[in-house]
Design an enzyme around this catalytic site. Structure first.
Site, PDB file in Angstrom:
ATOM      1  N   TYR A 199      34.264 -57.272  58.647  1.00 35.70           N
ATOM      2  CA  TYR A 199      34.516 -57.427  57.210  1.00 35.70           C
ATOM      3  C   TYR A 199      35.498 -58.561  56.916  1.00 35.70           C
ATOM      4  O   TYR A 199      35.822 -58.809  55.761  1.00 35.70           O
ATOM      5  CB  TYR A 199      35.105 -56.137  56.620  1.00 35.70           C
ATOM      6  CG  TYR A 199      34.106 -55.018  56.504  1.00 35.70           C
ATOM      7  CD1 TYR A 199      33.534 -54.467  57.632  1.00 35.70           C
ATOM      8  CD2 TYR A 199      33.746 -54.498  55.264  1.00 35.70           C
ATOM      9  CE1 TYR A 199      32.618 -53.431  57.537  1.00 35.70           C
ATOM     10  CE2 TYR A 199      32.841 -53.474  55.158  1.00 35.70           C
ATOM     11  CZ  TYR A 199      32.279 -52.942  56.301  1.00 35.70           C
ATOM     12  OH  TYR A 199      31.372 -51.922  56.208  1.00 35.70           O
ATOM     13  N   LYS A 266      33.698 -48.048  69.368  1.00 38.19           N
ATOM     14  CA  LYS A 266      32.459 -48.327  70.098  1.00 38.19           C
ATOM     15  C   LYS A 266      32.843 -49.208  71.298  1.00 38.19           C
ATOM     16  O   LYS A 266      32.215 -50.238  71.586  1.00 38.19           O
ATOM     17  CB  LYS A 266      31.494 -49.030  69.121  1.00 38.19           C
ATOM     18  CG  LYS A 266      30.080 -49.109  69.554  1.00 38.19           C
ATOM     19  CD  LYS A 266      29.359 -47.789  69.620  1.00 38.19           C
ATOM     20  CE  LYS A 266      28.027 -48.005  70.314  1.00 38.19           C
ATOM     21  NZ  LYS A 266      27.457 -46.826  70.945  1.00 38.19           N
ATOM     22  N   ASP A 320      29.013 -43.232  68.005  1.00 41.06           N
ATOM     23  CA  ASP A 320      27.707 -42.592  67.796  1.00 41.06           C
ATOM     24  C   ASP A 320      27.771 -41.085  68.011  1.00 41.06           C
ATOM     25  O   ASP A 320      27.233 -40.299  67.219  1.00 41.06           O
ATOM     26  CB  ASP A 320      26.604 -43.234  68.646  1.00 41.06           C
ATOM     27  CG  ASP A 320      27.067 -43.690  70.006  1.00 41.06           C
ATOM     28  OD1 ASP A 320      28.277 -43.841  70.189  1.00 41.06           O
ATOM     29  OD2 ASP A 320      26.232 -43.896  70.891  1.00 41.06           O
ATOM     30  N   ASP A 344      33.577 -47.170  57.501  1.00 38.68           N
ATOM     31  CA  ASP A 344      32.750 -47.272  56.301  1.00 38.68           C
ATOM     32  C   ASP A 344      31.592 -46.270  56.393  1.00 38.68           C
ATOM     33  O   ASP A 344      31.357 -45.464  55.484  1.00 38.68           O
ATOM     34  CB  ASP A 344      32.214 -48.706  56.196  1.00 38.68           C
ATOM     35  CG  ASP A 344      31.703 -49.028  54.809  1.00 38.68           C
ATOM     36  OD1 ASP A 344      31.687 -48.131  53.957  1.00 38.68           O
ATOM     37  OD2 ASP A 344      31.302 -50.179  54.573  1.00 38.68           O
TER      38      ASP A 344
END
Ligand code: NAP
Length: 453
Positions: A199, A266, A320, A344
């Site tokens: 972002y 992640k 995940d 987000d």
């Protein structure tokens, strides 16, 4: 945790340190008097002379019984929900303190209303100054102007005020329609990093000169391989950005008696950005909060899985699997600290477990300056129809009152809200999921909550 269990912490301050009760601005040596920059310095914004500006003194918020709070009405459905919420907030303050305390509201202008007043400027300088000057404000949703100076007004707001933490508490309110079997197990506060990651706006369009230059550098000098014509984006994640976010999350957990802080990342794939976020998070917990925290490994190796009194367990999960766990075993999670993109997705997904974005509250925060906000958009098709659910803005207000050290307001609102929902008096969105519901407009829902106080 109930939303109303206490103020959100400020970095550098413990929640319990936030000044409560009447602290006369003019007589307390520790609190500067009302600042210069009163109504005179603004073109269209009126700062009420009857109230006191919130101050930061000695790293703490200094709030009198008559604080000025800023509000931005917002676009689309913004005016409808803001009107309703102002009535509920004022009624709850009156109910909680019997006239001893009162909010003095200052309307600030952003979005379409600002553009009308400030010659097409959607985010005028005086609004930026006022948001900083008033310290604590709340806003409705804003339309992103096409071709405006910012990619999004909300992104612009976060950048201008360096609101580096997006804080989203997600919990269940009895009676709210939910797709889960045990929605009451969902009670988390998500701290999403707001300024870094993909972002950050470091992106180069395929075919542009900048893109070709970067592609050449990556291929020729860094040995990177990727398809021709790829758009390119950069994902910066720094120790500075990570540490201030993780610090806020852990401090919140300590101040609110939470049991764990989970870093969601992640890092198995993106080792030097997402993985680094995780590693820096653990390092910060060790270096700054050793007396308050233990890792999940220590929990099992030294304590046989039994959490020692007064210790917060610091753990991490890959993004995940986290989505699955928040559906199947939400009770295992409490405070969550995560990077921008993960946060987000995760905050909207978790909100959907307990009623959706129509009710999920949020805040964007710097060390002290905070802008509380509805988390949904402007829903333009419902604008000015007095129809939508004011819940998201309403509970963002509850967060705001907690933050300034007025938790009784949140408790009053939460209890009245639950009573109203239990009577199946709801707006259209819940009515379509609730058998036997009485559908009311936004203003009628506000009246029902006020009646239930
Ligand atoms: P949206 O405005 O959030 O609306 C999407 C749908 O969510 C609505 O059609 C409605 O669903 C439901 N919804 C939203 N708010 C609700 C409420 N208070 N009560 C009940 N239902 C509600 O998303 P969007 O249509 O993608 O975005 C519209 C504009 O909002 C865009 O300009 C976008 O840039 C802006 N936006 C602003 C913010 C912000 O200011 N923070 C955030 C997101 C988007 P149903 O139609 O199914 O009833």
């Amino acid at each position: 945790m109930a939303l109303s269990s206490g103020p959100l912490p400020c970095t550098g301050a413990r929640a319990g340190d936030i000044l409560r009760g009447f602290v006369p601005a003019t007589t307390s040596p520790s609190i500067p008097g009302p600042a210069e920059g009163s109504a005179m310095s603004y073109q269209h914004t009126t700062i009420p002379e009857t109230g006191d500006k919130i101050r930061v003194a000695g790293g703490r918020l200094a709030v009198t019984d008559q604080p000025i709070l800023g509000f931005v009405e917002g676009d689309g459905i913004g005016p409808d929900i803001t009107r309703a919420c102002l009535r509920i907030w004022d009624a709850a303050v009156e109910r909680a303190y019997g006239g001893r305390r009162k909010v003095h509201w200052a309307e600030l202008y952003m979005g379409e209303k600002a553009a009308g007043l400030f010659d097409g400027d959607y985010f005028p300088q005086e609004t930026r100054d006022a948001l900083r000057d008033l310290v604590v404000s709340i806003k409705g949703p804003l339309t992103t102007p096409v071709g405006g100076g910012f990619r999004s007004l909300n992104v612009g707001l976060r950048q201008v005020l360096d609101l580096y933490a997006c804080v989203r508490p997600v919990r269940y309110y009895a009676g709210v329609p939910s797709p889960l079997r045990r929605p009451q197990d969902v009670d988390v506060v998500i701290f999403r990093e707001n300024t870094e990651d993909v972002y950050a706006g470091i992106e180069y369009e395929a075919g542009s000169a900048e893109n070709e230059k970067l592609a050449r550098f990556l291929r020729d000098e860094m040995g990177a391989g990727f398809f021709e014509g790829a758009g390119l984006g950069v994902k910066p994640i720094s120790p500075f950005g990570t540490n201030r976010l993780v610090r806020k999350a852990i401090r919140y957990a300590i101040d609110h008696g939470r049991r764990s802080v989970t870093f969601v990342h992640k890092g198995n794939i993106m080792k030097f950005t997402e993985g680094a976020f995780r590693n820096w998070g653990y390092e910060l917990a060790r270096s700054e909060f050793a007396e308050h925290t233990i890792t999940e490994d220590e929990l099992w190796e030294k304590h046989d899985g039994r959490q020692p009194e007064g210790k917060i367990v610091v753990k991490d999960r890959i993004a995940d699997i986290m989505f699955q766990m928040m559906l199947l075993r939400p009770a295992e999670f409490d405070v969550i600290a995560t990077s921008n993109l993960n946060g987000d997705y995760l905050s909207d997904a978790v909100a959907a477990e307990v009623g959706g974005v129509g009710i999920a509250p949020g805040a964007n925060m710097a060390d002290h300056v905070a802008v509380f906000e509805a988390t949904h958009g402007t829903a333009p098709k419902y604008a000015n129809q007095d129809k939508v659910n004011p819940g998201s803005l309403l509970f963002s207000g509850v967060m705001m009152f907690d933050y300034i050290g007025w938790p009784e307001v949140g408790r009053t609102i939460t209890a009245a809200y639950e009573k109203t929902i239990a009577r199946k008096v709801v707006t259209y969105d819940f009515a379509r999921q609730t058998e036997g519901a009485t559908e009311v407009p936004t203003s009628g829902f506000a009246s029902a909550i006020i009646d239930a106080m």
